[in-house]
Write a protein that holds these residues in place. Structure first.
Motif, mmCIF file in Angstrom:
data_model
loop_
_atom_site.group_PDB
_atom_site.id
_atom_site.type_symbol
_atom_site.label_atom_id
_atom_site.label_comp_id
_atom_site.label_asym_id
_atom_site.label_seq_id
_atom_site.Cartn_x
_atom_site.Cartn_y
_atom_site.Cartn_z
ATOM 1 N N MET A 103 -3.565 8.710 -8.690
ATOM 2 C CA MET A 103 -3.098 7.418 -8.166
ATOM 3 C C MET A 103 -3.706 6.266 -8.959
ATOM 4 O O MET A 103 -3.016 5.315 -9.332
ATOM 5 N N GLU A 104 -5.003 6.373 -9.261
ATOM 6 C CA GLU A 104 -5.686 5.315 -10.016
ATOM 7 C C GLU A 104 -5.134 5.211 -11.437
ATOM 8 O O GLU A 104 -5.031 4.100 -11.985
ATOM 9 N N GLY A 140 -3.717 3.815 -1.313
ATOM 10 C CA GLY A 140 -3.973 3.013 -2.507
ATOM 11 C C GLY A 140 -3.201 1.716 -2.443
ATOM 12 O O GLY A 140 -2.116 1.654 -1.829
ATOM 13 N N PHE A 185 -3.010 2.165 -9.046
ATOM 14 C CA PHE A 185 -3.461 1.890 -7.679
ATOM 15 C C PHE A 185 -4.952 1.564 -7.657
ATOM 16 O O PHE A 185 -5.739 2.131 -8.414
ATOM 17 N N ARG A 215 0.825 -1.213 0.000
ATOM 18 C CA ARG A 215 0.000 0.000 0.000
ATOM 19 C C ARG A 215 0.859 1.263 0.000
ATOM 20 O O ARG A 215 1.962 1.286 0.551
ATOM 21 N N THR A 239 -8.500 2.878 -3.953
ATOM 22 C CA THR A 239 -7.919 4.160 -3.541
ATOM 23 C C THR A 239 -8.958 4.975 -2.781
ATOM 24 O O THR A 239 -10.080 5.157 -3.250
ATOM 25 N N HIS A 265 -4.251 9.880 1.689
ATOM 26 C CA HIS A 265 -4.683 9.035 0.574
ATOM 27 C C HIS A 265 -4.047 7.662 0.727
ATOM 28 O O HIS A 265 -2.865 7.552 1.095
ATOM 29 N N LYS A 288 -6.543 11.423 -5.998
ATOM 30 C CA LYS A 288 -7.093 10.052 -6.044
ATOM 31 C C LYS A 288 -7.096 9.541 -7.491
ATOM 32 O O LYS A 288 -6.668 8.416 -7.765
#
Length: 250
Positions: free
Chosen positions: A224-225, A247, A229, A164, A232, A245, A221
């Motif tokens: 990150m996706e 993820g 990730f 993570r 998240t 945050h 967010k």
């Protein structure tokens, strides 16, 4: 002039060439390193310790390998070192040599040795093998990175499957009144504090500006996706002044 040299990015509210930003940020942290812990306490009225404790409670266990990225003066490293124990390892990584030296001295004085390693590293090009770490944390460091997407992809690469990422960073207050108070504090009080305590108003003006230029909760967010990730989420702390945050890599 090549395109690479003419690409622009933000340095606080200023626009600078991308290849200049790293050295400009380095100057800020060379300047503030010695007084960084005192200023953190003053700036956040001590609340940064609670924010960090909340981050620490997010899943480190004995035997884990943890990367404390932009780890600065080692607050998170010290806590992770105890949690992962002698079978685990914590790598404190920072791009800034001055901050690493302050962190190393502080942790030695606290008796934190044995399972901690210090590495000077750029978040955009982490010098570790794929699938190395169970947990990566970056606390109040991502906003200073020039290419945040590249850095997030680099973090994803060196995480183990099941690992993570925890990003603790100043974010966007959820209430208008809090935004107004926060702006007043950041742009009027903070630089004056920097002048009085560290004899350096300019660096703290930059730090305030860099917070405003950082992506808000939902944007980060999505970033990150975009690099892979999953699951998240973010958790607002102190009314969204800070957000954690989280993820996962699967």
């Amino acid at each position: 002039m090549s395109d690479a040299h003419s690409e622009q990015t933000h340095f606080g509210f200023k626009t600078v060439d991308k290849d200049q930003k790293a050295s400009m940020v380095a100057e800020v942290f060379h300047s503030v390193a010695a007084k960084y812990d005192i200023m953190n306490d003053m700036m956040s009225m001590g609340i940064h310790r609670l924010w960090k404790r909340f981050t620490i409670d997010s899943g480190a266990r004995a035997g884990h390998k943890v990367l404390d990225l932009a780890g600065g003066t080692g607050d998170l490293t010290a806590k992770f070192s105890r949690l992962v124990g002698p079978t685990g390892q914590v790598v404190l990584a920072d791009i800034n040599q001055s901050m690493l030296e302050v962190g190393r001295d502080k942790l030695r004085n606290l008796g934190v040795v044995g399972n901690v390693e210090f590495v000077q590293a750029n978040a955009e090009e982490l010098p570790f093998a794929d699938n190395t770490f169970d947990i990566i944390t970056i606390a109040f460091g991502l906003r200073n990175v020039t290419d945040k997407d590249k850095a997030l992809a680099s973090m994803y690469r060196v995480l183990k499957p099941g690992g993570r990422l925890l990003v603790l960073e100043f974010s966007k207050p959820t209430q208008d009144w809090l935004s107004k108070v926060y702006d007043l504090y950041s742009f009027k009080v903070l630089p004056q504090m920097g002048k009085l305590i560290a004899n350096d108003a300019e660096s703290y003006q930059y730090l305030a500006e860099s917070i405003r230029m950082h992506p808000d909760q939902d944007t980060l967010k999505s970033m990150m996706e975009a690099v892979g990730f999953e699951q998240t989420t973010y958790h607002n702390l102190t009314g969204g002044i800070v957000a954690l945050h989280k993820g996962f890599k699967f």
